[in-house]
Design a protein around this motif. Sequence first.
Motif: not given
Length: 702
Positions: A16-20, A79-82, A391-395, A437-438
Amino acid sequence: MKKFASIIIALLLIPQILSANTTMTLTTPWSKGQPVRMVERSVTLSSENGLILMEVEDSFQNMSSVRCEGLYRFQLPSGAFAAGFWINTDGKEWVKGEVREVTEARKIYHEITSRLVDPGLLEQKDGEIVIRVFPVEKDARVGVRFRCYFPAECEDDRYRILLPLSYTEGSSENADNRDSDKGIKFRLAATFKDSQGIGGFTCSDERAGVNSSGAETHVKLEFAESGMNDIELSYSLQQKAKVAMAFYKVPEGNRFSLLRITGSDFSSAKKGLKLGVLIDASGSMGELNRTRALNLCDSLAAAGENSLQIFVINDKGLQQVSRDELNSTKFFGPTRWQHVESFPEEDYDGVILVTDGEHLTQATIRQLWLKARRKPVRIAYCGTRYLSDLANMADFYGGCNFVAPGESVERSATDIIRAVGLNACLYDGSGSRYLPLYGNLVQTAFYVLPFKAGKYQVKDADGKSLLDFDIPADKPFATIAPWFVSIAARQQIRTLETMEQSEAVIKKITELGIRYSQATDYTAFLAVPESIAKANADIMNPAYLAMFAAPNFRKARQQARGKACYANQRVLMGAVEMYMMDDNDGSKLEFDLETGHINIDELVRGKYLKSALVPASQECEYRFLGDPAKDGYPFCVVHGSVEDGETVSVEEMVRKYCLSHNLDPDDFDIPYHLYSVDGYGMGIWELMRKYEPLQMLLAILL
């Protein structure tokens, strides 16, 4: 590689949510940080109709004269997945991570640890990759490489790709400036393809070379500097269509359809919606958000004569309230998402979750979505800034609206009603339903499907057709690299994740994860160099591991860790007592009664501790039960407290304290499930002594 080469286990969790940013920290048992410098970074991008594969390879130099453990962090794009990683600690061999069933990977990891071979750990958590690797030899390089997939974000008819590549020498603690004049050697190579043509391509770094030729664009960027910034790439489409279709085949012969459907023009005339409104009434929401929640409820009811059932989650659990009762509800205490399980399973047209997002996970949203009988769960996010990861998690479950501070809630209410009223889905000619998918069909949705010619429809909640299109049988297929299969597998996994997690569904997700190198709730990455694998061949056999783990050695190791943990607690208690005796401002310790958190860095800063405490095990976390300025005392979430040792669990300890101080134990937010995770529980040999059938089973196996 050397005998104690890296062992890396990757337990990739839900984003989820951290600085880049990127950081690399080197530590030793006696020092929190050692000097380290990034030497090289290479980034490769490959984009097909807005879906992107990114591979990052970073090299760091250990500037110290000691062997260290490395801790690497990288904030993933939204929204990325490794889907792959490699590690290099000797400058020669890249060790690739392989996917195993998660419990099997954990057993191997813990058993190799018990043999005193220091492991590494890779996790994807909160949108961030974290990799631990040992050893990083003195004056030597360590390399980290990983691969991830994510979508381009569509804003105002432009596709935007933000690469979180920012890095400065200050990102690594105690970074040494030796040779810093050489800079970091950075290389970016990117290829973008789109069936609708690419126009107006831009890069935020003006030094980039951009070569466009209609449907394909190439980007190259190279420089050597002491740091780097995030890079943003964006482009528009030369042609606009509701459905963008591209068709691919991989060398093995599999064929796929990549669909990008734009739903911004879809509308619904549905009136009189039945809506469930669930409001987060925690202390972090505060009085301001209570007022915004009230205004949002009024706007939702007025927009289309909708009926609302309002619920709040607070210290008393989940309660249904009237509009007037909501106005007098006090917002306080910790967020208690576990009470979502009490949400009524009624036939709502949709559910609106009003929250500031604190501690909100995809699992909670999914649970609420299942309670709502798979109807849309729309998040009304009342935070202070837009969070693309939320937002991506809720999509996947209904989408998200940012109810910005100071702005009118009427527009958000209109958008929510439109999304819930539409509840659009994609169907093929046989009536099979496909989840994106997204993205979502309110804005832009991506699908990667096994190729199937025929008619397709986008329908709203009432079955009304919003869009009809055909996938022709005679379309040419472009050959694409095998990595595309991994994205197609993710499409299947995401669909399975929305189903009831029965044994059959879990088995299918596990099979897909292992086959296509996907990290899921039931699979994990494990990378073991060949030399270590040969030296621990018995451990690599899970059946052997399950039956013949060495209990005596493990018990001795657990007892040693417990003693080390109690020693740390005594040191911490002494430091706090000296801190208070010197008449320091106790508020700087930032003690929180409900969580027990205390700012240990303040004790280090004031030289009451020589350095940060080194945990006895990776799970150890030190907190205080009660005010440290009064009768509070330290404890570990794994090993308990010095006073009670192994005789009293952390939960029993908290309840005992609450009873003597007239407090409610339910107000405390402490991870009780971590107690004894280090292994004080009953082992397999103790179980066999207690249960004779296990002895018989062992005899049969032998």
